[in-house]
Each structure stands twice: as structure tokens, then as C-alpha cells.
Scaffold this active site. Structure first.
Site, PDB file in Angstrom:
ATOM      1  N   CYS A  40      36.464  51.250  50.052  1.00 41.22           N
ATOM      2  CA  CYS A  40      35.693  52.777  50.254  1.00 41.22           C
ATOM      3  C   CYS A  40      36.824  53.629  50.231  1.00 41.22           C
ATOM      4  CB  CYS A  40      34.877  52.575  51.203  1.00 41.22           C
ATOM      5  SG  CYS A  40      35.687  52.600  53.148  1.00 41.22           S
ATOM      6  N   GLY A  41      38.034  53.335  50.855  1.00 37.14           N
ATOM      7  CA  GLY A  41      38.793  54.498  51.000  1.00 37.14           C
ATOM      8  C   GLY A  41      38.192  55.747  51.963  1.00 37.14           C
TER       9      GLY A  41
END
Length: 282
Positions: free
Chosen positions: A115-116
């Protein structure tokens, strides 16, 4: 460093036949990014191009804008208990006089390969931090036919994917369709950071006449990274998120999704798509 892939033994079952064999897997290890000696973020990544990844990450955070802002990047020795270098911690040292902004963009300090950015950045934060407003860049016109040709060219350049099937890829193309650079990583946002970081190291920012193609979906974070690097066109083979579309519309970014074969959806910035007159009228 030879750590991009690793071998593991697996039990293989095919049509009822059972066998044991080694399998090639993509490596995944944590990378801690420090800024002038202070811990900033940890991301799970595929080892390789770590300096470019760190530099690209700091472009997307509004810290670095060009070669002149970067003094050097080093691996931190003595990171392990026994004092050895794990090559999993890098320290980015900024040039004298570089003003360090609020570098979080409301980001979680820990990011994952999947997802970051975890939905905490705001559209306003990106808009006020971007150094190169995309609407001010020279006009770029890309034909649907050229866009349709890019995924196959990206796929042909994915060397590690051919061995593992487990990597995302990001590629930069010129407006004429020339492949400028391609990077692979277990995280799609890391692959983009590696591209942008290499561009910074080479003195090529802003990337105002390029197309960024990603192998998966187009998240808000990828749109953010494109905007922060001055990239006017972002294309993805899968779907964009609603926030990515909102950011693209606000920042003037051309966002293309579901780029498969001759089909694609243009979610924002359609003025850069060079449609034939008949098609536009229809």
C-alpha cells in the site's frame, strides 16, 4: 548485490503428479531510509537500486528537487548486532542550505510493499508541495495507439518477472514511445521511486515530457509520485482509485486505466490524448 531473487524448495502438484523442486522467488527485505542521520521511513522492497529508491521517495515527499539538493547517499555500516552491514539502511545526506519541509505529507512512517501510502495524505498537501505544476508544462500529446503499444514493451523488459512472476514494474517512456527506463520491485510504489530517483541522480527532473506506465493499479500514491516528479501522463494496466482520479483532475495529470490491448479508460486530462477527429466527434 545478488539478492533480487532467492531459491526455495516447493512441493509441486500437477494433474495428480507430485514432485519436489526448487522455485525462484522475488526477494523482499526492509529498507530503512534516514534523512541526514534521522530515521524517516521503512519500506519493504526488492533489494537493488536502493539509493535511487531513497532519492525518489524524497522527491515524492517534497524534500529533493534536483541533483543540487543531494550531497550523497550511503549505506549505514554496523547495522547488525555483530557490526556487519546489512545493506538495509541508507542515509540520505542533503546539500548545505536545503530546507527540510514537513516531510511526512501526513504519511505513516512505516510503509508496506502493497500500500505504501495508507490514505492519510491530502490533495491539498500534494498541491502545495509540488515543485513543477503539471498544468504549466509544455503540451504533450499521446495517441491511443502509442499508449496501447506500451504494456507489451514493458512486459518484454521485465527480466526478473520472467523468473519469479512476483514483481511489479514501472517504466518511463518518451512522448514518442521510446523506453527510457524500467524498474521492478515487490512494491509498485518502490518501482516508481526507483525510476524517479534515477532521474534525479541523472539531472533529468522534472520529467515533463514523459509517460509513466505501471503494471498494476493506479493508487493515490502513484498519482502523487507522478505529480511530484512533473510527469504529465500516468497509465496503468489496471484500475485507478477514486482518490487517484481526484488528484489527477486537480493537478492536471492525465490518468489512463485499464490499458489492455487497444482498450483504455481516460479518467482525467483527456486533452493530452490525441484522438482522431472522427473518434472525437463520435
Amino acid at each position: 548485490m545478488g539478492r533480487v531473487t532467492e531459491r526455495r524448495r516447493v512441493l509441486r502438484i500437477r494433474d495428480g503428479a507430485v514432485s519436489s523442486r526448487p522455485d525462484t522467488l522475488v526477494a523482499e527485505e526492509p529498507l530503512e531510509i534516514r534523512l541526514d542521520g534521522r530515521p524517516l521511513a521503512i519500506t519493504m522492497r526488492t533489494p537493488g537500486d536502493d539509493f535511487a529508491l531513497a532519492a525518489g521517495f524524497l522527491v515524492s515527499e517534497g524534500v529533493l528537487g534536483g541533483q543540487q539538493d543531494l550531497r550523497n547517499i550511503v549505506y549505514c555500516a554496523g547495522a547488525a548486532v555483530d557490526g556487519s552491514n546489512t545493506y538495509n539502511i541508507v542515509d540520505v545526506k542533503t546539500a548545505p542550505g536545503v530546507v527540510i519541509p514537513d516531510i511526512t505529507l501526513e504519511r505513516n512512517v512505516y510503509t508496506t510493499s502493497s500500500c505504501g501510502l495508507c490514505g492519510k495524505a491530502s490533495l491539498d498537501a500534494v498541491r502545495t508541495t509540488a515543485r513543477w505544476p503539471i498544468e504549466d508544462t509544455p503540451p504533450v500529446r499521446i495517441s491511443p495507439e502509442l499508449l496501447a503499444s506500451l504494456p507489451d514493451r514493458l512486459r518484454a523488459a521485465q527480466r526478473v518477472f520472467d523468473r519469479t512472476g512476483g514483481l511489479h514494474a514501472a517504466a518511463l517512456f518518451s512522448e514518442e514511445g521510446e523506453l527510457l527506463d524500467v524498474r521492478e520491485d515487490v512494491g509498485r510504489h518502490n518501482a516508481v521511486d526507483k525510476l524517479v530517483g534515477r532521474a534525479l541522480q541523472n539531472g533529468d527532473l522534472p520529467l515533463s515530457r514523459t509517460v509513466l506506465l505501471v503494471s498494476g493499479r493506479a493508487s493515490f500514491e502513484l498519482a502523487q509520485k507522478a505529480v511530484m516528479a512533473g510527469i504529465p501522463v500516468l497509465a496503468a494496466v489496471s484500475a485507478p482509485s477514486s482518490l487517484a482520479v481526484d488528484l489527477a483532475a486537480e493537478a492536471g495529470l492525465t490518468l489512463v486505466g485499464f490499458l489492455r490491448g487497444s482498450s483504455m479508460n481516460v479518467y482525467a486530462g483527456e486533452e493530452r490524448i490525441a484522438l482522431r477527429a472522427a473518434a472525437a466527434q463520435g
